[in-house]
Design an enzyme around this catalytic site. Sequence first.
Site, PDB file in Angstrom:
ATOM      1  N   ASP A 108      -6.152   2.326 -12.636  1.00 13.93           N
ATOM      2  CA  ASP A 108      -7.137   2.842 -11.659  1.00 13.93           C
ATOM      3  C   ASP A 108      -7.186   4.269 -11.519  1.00 13.93           C
ATOM      4  OD1 ASP A 108      -8.522   3.302  -9.195  1.00 13.93           O
ATOM      5  OD2 ASP A 108      -8.197   1.167  -8.444  1.00 13.93           O
ATOM      6  N   LYS A 136     -10.231   1.419 -15.093  1.00 13.15           N
ATOM      7  CA  LYS A 136     -11.482   1.905 -14.161  1.00 13.15           C
ATOM      8  C   LYS A 136     -11.460   3.428 -14.553  1.00 13.15           C
ATOM      9  CE  LYS A 136     -10.595  -1.137 -10.324  1.00 13.15           C
ATOM     10  NZ  LYS A 136     -10.402  -0.907  -8.746  1.00 13.15           N
ATOM     11  N   ASP A 164      -4.463  -9.239  -7.599  1.00 14.75           N
ATOM     12  CA  ASP A 164      -4.444 -10.152  -6.245  1.00 14.75           C
ATOM     13  C   ASP A 164      -5.291  -9.107  -5.072  1.00 14.75           C
ATOM     14  OD1 ASP A 164      -2.295  -7.921  -6.297  1.00 14.75           O
ATOM     15  OD2 ASP A 164      -1.884  -8.595  -4.163  1.00 14.75           O
TER      16      ASP A 164
HETATM   17  P1  XMP Z   1      -3.226   3.164  -9.711  1.00 17.15           P
HETATM   18  O1  XMP Z   1      -4.375   3.777  -8.955  1.00 17.15           O
HETATM   19  O2  XMP Z   1      -1.895   3.451  -9.601  1.00 17.15           O
HETATM   20  O3  XMP Z   1      -3.631   1.630  -9.282  1.00 17.15           O
HETATM   21  O4  XMP Z   1      -3.569   3.287 -11.166  1.00 17.15           O
HETATM   22  C1  XMP Z   1      -2.739   0.879 -10.070  1.00 17.15           C
HETATM   23  C2  XMP Z   1      -2.293  -0.470  -9.261  1.00 17.15           C
HETATM   24  O5  XMP Z   1      -3.203  -0.738  -8.135  1.00 17.15           O
HETATM   25  C3  XMP Z   1      -3.722  -1.784  -7.891  1.00 17.15           C
HETATM   26  N1  XMP Z   1      -5.005  -2.061  -8.233  1.00 17.15           N
HETATM   27  C4  XMP Z   1      -5.812  -3.205  -8.024  1.00 17.15           C
HETATM   28  N2  XMP Z   1      -5.451  -4.454  -7.772  1.00 17.15           N
HETATM   29  N3  XMP Z   1      -7.728  -5.036  -7.958  1.00 17.15           N
HETATM   30  C5  XMP Z   1      -6.417  -5.397  -7.773  1.00 17.15           C
HETATM   31  O6  XMP Z   1      -5.999  -6.468  -7.295  1.00 17.15           O
HETATM   32  C6  XMP Z   1      -8.049  -3.788  -8.256  1.00 17.15           C
HETATM   33  O7  XMP Z   1      -9.367  -3.656  -8.579  1.00 17.15           O
HETATM   34  C7  XMP Z   1      -7.117  -2.624  -8.348  1.00 17.15           C
HETATM   35  N4  XMP Z   1      -7.327  -1.584  -8.643  1.00 17.15           N
HETATM   36  C8  XMP Z   1      -6.015  -1.205  -8.614  1.00 17.15           C
HETATM   37  C9  XMP Z   1      -2.711  -2.717  -9.064  1.00 17.15           C
HETATM   38  O8  XMP Z   1      -1.627  -3.232  -8.464  1.00 17.15           O
HETATM   39  C10 XMP Z   1      -2.466  -1.608  -9.931  1.00 17.15           C
HETATM   40  O9  XMP Z   1      -1.162  -2.007 -10.634  1.00 17.15           O
HETATM   41 MG    MG Z   2      -1.699  -5.609  -6.518  1.00 19.52          MG
END
Ligand code: XMP
Ligand code: MG
Length: 181
Positions: A108, A136, A164
């Site tokens: 993300d 994303k 989740d």
């Molecule tokens: P970052 O922002 O560190 O995010 O790249 C990674 C972690 O954030 C969670 N994440 C999600 N979990 N649906 C989810 O269930 C989503 O759309 C989502 N976007 C981020 C996830 O734990 C990931 O490892």
């Molecule tokens: Mg999560």
Amino acid sequence: MPSGRIKVHDKTFEIFIDESEIQKEVARIAGEINRDLADRDPVFLGILNGAFMFASDLFKQMDFPVQISFLKLASYAGTSSTGTVKQLIGINMDLKDRVVVVIEDIVDTGVTLDTILRQLSGYQPEALIVATFLHKPEATIHKIPLDYVGIRIPNKFVIGYGLDYNGYGRNFKDLYAVVGD
Ligand code: XMP
Ligand code: MG
């Protein structure tokens, strides 16, 4: 197959990417990894909890013997002003001079993956390679090279296929997106 809409806590989700589309992309990545890494004796490190389903489907399609382990990021309150620190736990093998492939569910902002790669680089692997099921791109602030990407999605909150909402929904074999965001 659960179709249409599902409710988790206070949010409603609708089907976004179905199982057949997911499996098509998993098979594509598996083919790329088989082609690229079969002669490099890679060790695969799945990041729990989210990557468990992607990792399992992917590993079943590896056509050479591979080493697999799973890691987890544990949060603990830092003693300094930096606040919460995330520590990668579960490393139980020597990664020095190994080709390490990190298996993630989603990138993300990229903060989590950046943390993981920084910690793993301390073990002096020969190479650090990343395979993520989802990305994303619009949300990513840490421009980390992603070697294998399943599906690029817009900036929506998604669940299912390992992901989740407050701990629920990892079990679904399809991917669902939140309605109304
Ligand atoms: P970052 O922002 O560190 O995010 O790249 C990674 C972690 O954030 C969670 N994440 C999600 N979990 N649906 C989810 O269930 C989503 O759309 C989502 N976007 C981020 C996830 O734990 C990931 O490892
Ligand atoms: Mg999560």
